[in-house]
Design an enzyme around this catalytic site. Sequence first.
Site, PDB file in Angstrom:
ATOM      1  N   ARG A  57       0.802  -1.219   0.000  1.00 28.32           N
ATOM      2  CA  ARG A  57       0.000   0.000   0.000  1.00 28.32           C
ATOM      3  C   ARG A  57       0.836   1.271   0.000  1.00 28.32           C
ATOM      4  O   ARG A  57       0.574   2.188  -0.782  1.00 28.32           O
ATOM      5  CB  ARG A  57      -0.918   0.051   1.235  1.00 28.32           C
ATOM      6  CG  ARG A  57      -2.177  -0.734   1.095  1.00 28.32           C
ATOM      7  CD  ARG A  57      -2.615  -1.244   2.436  1.00 28.32           C
ATOM      8  NE  ARG A  57      -1.675  -2.260   2.877  1.00 28.32           N
ATOM      9  CZ  ARG A  57      -1.767  -3.541   2.517  1.00 28.32           C
ATOM     10  NH1 ARG A  57      -2.747  -3.946   1.785  1.00 28.32           N
ATOM     11  NH2 ARG A  57      -0.858  -4.415   2.913  1.00 28.32           N
ATOM     12  N   LYS A  87      26.514  -4.089  -0.654  1.00 32.25           N
ATOM     13  CA  LYS A  87      27.981  -3.988  -0.741  1.00 32.25           C
ATOM     14  C   LYS A  87      28.576  -3.318   0.488  1.00 32.25           C
ATOM     15  O   LYS A  87      29.780  -3.160   0.590  1.00 32.25           O
ATOM     16  CB  LYS A  87      28.367  -3.171  -1.977  1.00 32.25           C
ATOM     17  CG  LYS A  87      27.862  -3.737  -3.284  1.00 32.25           C
ATOM     18  CD  LYS A  87      28.278  -2.814  -4.434  1.00 32.25           C
ATOM     19  CE  LYS A  87      27.619  -3.236  -5.738  1.00 32.25           C
ATOM     20  NZ  LYS A  87      27.819  -2.227  -6.787  1.00 32.25           N
ATOM     21  N   HIS A 137       5.545   5.459  11.561  1.00 35.35           N
ATOM     22  CA  HIS A 137       4.973   5.386  10.209  1.00 35.35           C
ATOM     23  C   HIS A 137       3.988   6.560  10.104  1.00 35.35           C
ATOM     24  O   HIS A 137       2.781   6.384  10.108  1.00 35.35           O
ATOM     25  CB  HIS A 137       4.264   4.038  10.055  1.00 35.35           C
ATOM     26  CG  HIS A 137       3.889   3.667   8.657  1.00 35.35           C
ATOM     27  ND1 HIS A 137       4.034   4.511   7.576  1.00 35.35           N
ATOM     28  CD2 HIS A 137       3.350   2.524   8.155  1.00 35.35           C
ATOM     29  CE1 HIS A 137       3.605   3.892   6.489  1.00 35.35           C
ATOM     30  NE2 HIS A 137       3.187   2.691   6.808  1.00 35.35           N
TER      31      HIS A 137
HETATM   32  C1  NCD Z   1       1.943  -1.194   8.119  1.00 37.78           C
HETATM   33  C2  NCD Z   1       3.441  -1.138   8.283  1.00 37.78           C
HETATM   34  O1  NCD Z   1       4.191  -1.397   7.332  1.00 37.78           O
HETATM   35  O2  NCD Z   1       3.857  -0.772   9.370  1.00 37.78           O
HETATM   36  N1  NCD Z   1       1.594  -1.487   6.791  1.00 37.78           N
HETATM   37  C3  NCD Z   1       1.227  -0.460   5.987  1.00 37.78           C
HETATM   38  O3  NCD Z   1       2.031   0.393   5.649  1.00 37.78           O
HETATM   39  N2  NCD Z   1      -0.066  -0.387   5.642  1.00 37.78           N
HETATM   40  C4  NCD Z   1       1.270  -2.097   9.065  1.00 37.78           C
HETATM   41  C5  NCD Z   1       1.730  -3.521   9.157  1.00 37.78           C
HETATM   42  O4  NCD Z   1       2.625  -3.956   8.427  1.00 37.78           O
HETATM   43  O5  NCD Z   1       1.161  -4.232   9.984  1.00 37.78           O
END
Ligand code: NCD
Length: 307
Positions: A57, A87, A137
């Site tokens: 996503r 590397k 995130h």
């Molecule tokens: C999330 C992540 O990568 O932290 N995924 C995402 O970006 N939708 C959540 C997850 O991996 O559980």
Amino acid sequence: MRHTLKAQQFDAKLISVLFKRADELQALSIDKRRHQKLGGLLQGKMMFLVFFEPSTRTRISFAAAGQHLGMQVVSTENAQISSSLVKGESLEDTIQVLSEYQPDVIVMRHFEANAAERAAAVSGVPIINAGDGAGQHPTQALLDLYTIYREAGSMTGLNIALGTDLLHSRALRSLIYLLAKVGGNHLILVSPKELRLASDVKTYLKKRGTTFEETDKLEYALKKADVIYWNRIQKERFTGEIPPQTFVIGPQHLPLIKPEAFIMNALPRIDEILTTVDKDPRAAYFRQAGNGMFIRMALLEWTLELL
Ligand code: NCD
């Protein structure tokens, strides 16, 4: 430079600007005649996507967001096996080299917490953190809060239940920071004891005056919640044994959930929500993923100082 490194950097004013713009962009993209206008908004701009960890996503929605707005997009997936990291090149050197190729923004996912901050310290262009290990995130947090705003029609006055791997999920961690920043909600934190929220985030909640409770009673949480945010156990973050998922939402829980409540998941969904829940109109996780592209469009405009 307008980097996006962590959720708590966004304040209520900027959040509201981004959400209004995402609404506008969503409306523009529905209308086919006006859709052509979208393609001119970021024409001549270039985005690099550099992903050192798996993604569906985040990478594709950023690429699609950029392309819909007319950007040129250069993308690398599996950089952990396909870039000069193999590397022995440092992240700092990689980012300095990429800056030389004159992108307008670098969107980066990495397997180490604080990688985005390290990248921003040496980058000649804005860095967007698309996930850094068990760290943060922030763009997921923005799309999650945007989904709450669209589905509930409000961002405050809500009981928000959050589960299940509060210790390792960077999506949960970032959303909780953002909710603390916005304020005015009550959080119900649901997890097994060993996967409870880390103390630094709890301290932040207390400092910002956001109330929360910790529980392992699934039914209690589901009944009380206006928003249910349910993520998988982050198996890639464990060094020892991975606990089984014990907080599974299934069709038997649907009568307990308030009619106006809704269920979210950052996705990928594994076993924490059964697929038999998907048909219920309160299952909002696929709509949530769709919202991601529009909030990322708005974020790109802000990053490039056009918003
Ligand atoms: C999330 C992540 O990568 O932290 N995924 C995402 O970006 N939708 C959540 C997850 O991996 O559980």
